[in-house]
Motif scaffolding. Structure first.
Motif, PDB file in Angstrom:
ATOM      1  N   ASP A  95       0.836  -1.204   0.000  1.00  0.00           N
ATOM      2  CA  ASP A  95       0.000   0.000   0.000  1.00  0.00           C
ATOM      3  C   ASP A  95       0.870   1.253   0.000  1.00  0.00           C
ATOM      4  N   HIS A 107      -5.303  -5.587   1.771  1.00  0.00           N
ATOM      5  CA  HIS A 107      -4.765  -4.299   1.338  1.00  0.00           C
ATOM      6  C   HIS A 107      -5.712  -3.170   1.716  1.00  0.00           C
ATOM      7  N   VAL A 123       2.482   1.759  -3.492  1.00  0.00           N
ATOM      8  CA  VAL A 123       1.561   2.371  -4.450  1.00  0.00           C
ATOM      9  C   VAL A 123       1.447   3.870  -4.197  1.00  0.00           C
ATOM     10  N   ALA A 124       1.353   4.265  -2.928  1.00  0.00           N
ATOM     11  CA  ALA A 124       1.248   5.693  -2.604  1.00  0.00           C
ATOM     12  C   ALA A 124       2.508   6.441  -3.021  1.00  0.00           C
ATOM     13  N   THR A 184      -5.349   0.045   0.010  1.00  0.00           N
ATOM     14  CA  THR A 184      -5.389   1.018  -1.083  1.00  0.00           C
ATOM     15  C   THR A 184      -6.788   1.077  -1.678  1.00  0.00           C
ATOM     16  N   GLU A 216      -5.749  -7.567  -5.372  1.00  0.00           N
ATOM     17  CA  GLU A 216      -5.488  -7.509  -3.938  1.00  0.00           C
ATOM     18  C   GLU A 216      -5.401  -8.933  -3.410  1.00  0.00           C
ATOM     19  N   ARG A 270      -2.835  -1.457  -9.776  1.00  0.00           N
ATOM     20  CA  ARG A 270      -3.717  -0.317  -9.978  1.00  0.00           C
ATOM     21  C   ARG A 270      -3.371   0.363 -11.304  1.00  0.00           C
TER      22      ARG A 270
END
Length: 409
Positions: free
Chosen positions: A199, A400, A202-203, A402, A386, A283
């Motif tokens: 997570d 997850h 990804v951020a 996100t 996920e 994503r």
């Protein structure tokens, strides 16, 4: 570019030696050993042999039993007896042997470590490891030998064992698969750590991605963030594409394209967290505003994922789940799955159960299942991914955090 400050460092667990990162507890190892030894006793097996040469796919069996990572080039081999201490065979000087009492922090449960300088790239050393294994089995008087995860071993190793041991070999892989597919509380905690790490990756990628970067630079940023968060290894697939073109899951040697405003980027992070357990997340990222075609495709894969989750209940045969999923896809006019859209994960990136027509296991509570439906054409590729924990008291729980939405930058 610094991704994190010192304050952002993850909590690191060290073994008693002060060097070994994120060791699995002795209690957890004892749990695994006892379960496997019960299966061995039922089958009349004196010892198991497992070789690990790949820490991403296949080496998880070695790590699950030994508590140590497998090799990623030179093999490591474990002889696991139904009673007593293990023997480890791996890289080192000719004829070197180290003796342990089973309590060494770096070699839990190991009584003897035998070394030999063999290399898969040097053909004349192909039998060296297997010869030591056979010698050690005969020294202990093991007669009925269980082979574990033969597909994870190099061919000459297996061929030598079969030549020397013959009819004494028994495939114990299905029995062990059924045990390790169901995760303990400690294993679930490690998987949750991996999901939380992803997570954050990804951020970090969402904050850093911009026009002018090349695809591999985006992925390098993801890998860098993961390493700083305690990841040990993994794979990073994806690519960018202009509107009206498919941004597919390309490997690094195809990640040379330069991003432009309006592009879509598909990000797939599938790395192991601290302690070696895998999860993965995917994503779509759009540099600008997502068009209706992108939104429609994302809605479609979300619907497909939810259709799968509705089928993942304890007791459900995996082959039946797969058939029902493809019936759902046909009913929507979407392409059927012909590879793998849903599967277990642990110390291997892909492990049983597979949600597929050739899987004999059923879904059970405690399984860690990755769900990643995809649809694709020449003009669009879309996926969402996920990990989910199968529960006995309700629907699968997403590991997850996100949000399930298109990331717009």
């Amino acid at each position: 570019m610094n991704v994190f400050s010192i304050a952002d460092r993850p909590v690191i667990r060290l073994a008693a030696d002060g060097r070994t990162l994120n060791p699995v507890s002795r209690v957890e190892l004892e749990r695994r050993w006892a379960a496997v030894r019960g299966a061995m006793a039922d089958a009349g097996v004196d010892a198991l042999v497992v070789q690990g040469a790949n820490g991403i796919s296949g080496g998880g069996y070695f790590r699950w039993l030994s508590g140590q990572p497998s090799g990623n080039y030179n093999p490591r081999t474990l002889v696991f007896p139904v009673d007593g201490l293990m023997t480890l065979v791996d890289q080192g000087p000719f004829d070197a042997v180290l003796e342990f009492d089973g309590d060494d922090p770096s070699n839990p449960g190991v009584g003897r470590r035998c070394m030999v300088p063999s290399y898969p790239s040097v053909a004349y050393t192909a039998d060296y490891d297997a010869a030591i294994v056979v010698r050690e089995m005969r020294r202990h008087g093991y007669r009925r030998i269980g082979i574990l995860a033969a597909a994870s071993a190099y061919y000459p190793f297996g061929a030598y064992l079969r030549e020397q041991m013959g009819a004494a070999l028994v495939d114990m892989t299905p029995a062990v698969d059924a045990i390790k597919a169901i995760k303990s509380e400690e294993e679930i905690a490690l998987i949750q750590d991996a999901a939380a790490m992803q997570d954050r990756i990804v951020a970090e990628v969402a904050a850093a991605i911009r026009p002018g970067m090349r695809d591999f630079e985006v992925m390098a940023h993801a890998q860098h963030a993961g390493q700083l968060l305690g990841s040990e290894q993994g794979m990073f697939f994806g690519s960018s594409a202009a509107p009206g073109q498919a941004a597919g899951l390309r490997p690094r040697f195809q990640q040379g394209r330069e991003l432009r405003e309006g592009d879509m980027f598909t990000l797939l992070v599938e790395n192991a967290g601290p302690g070696g357990m895998f999860a993965h997340i995917a994503r779509p990222i759009v540099l600008g505003r997502a068009g209706n075609d992108v939104r429609d495709a994302f809605d479609a894969v979300l619907e497909a994922q939810r259709a799968t989750l509705a089928l993942l209940r304890p007791g459900a045969p995996c082959a039946d789940v797969f058939a029902a999923y493809n019936a759902f896809m046909r009913g929507r006019g979407w392409p059927e799955e012909r590879r793998l859209h849903c599967h277990g994960q642990g110390y291997d990136l892909v492990e049983r159960p597979l949600i597929r027509q050739d899987e004999s296991l059923c879904i059970e509570a405690g399984m860690n299942i990755a769900v990643h439906p995809a649809i694709g054409s020449a003009s669009m590729f879309m996926t969402v991914c996920e990990n989910y924990l199968i529960r006995s008291d309700g629907p699968p729980s997403c590991l997850h955090g996100t949000p399930q939405r298109i990331i717009e930058r």
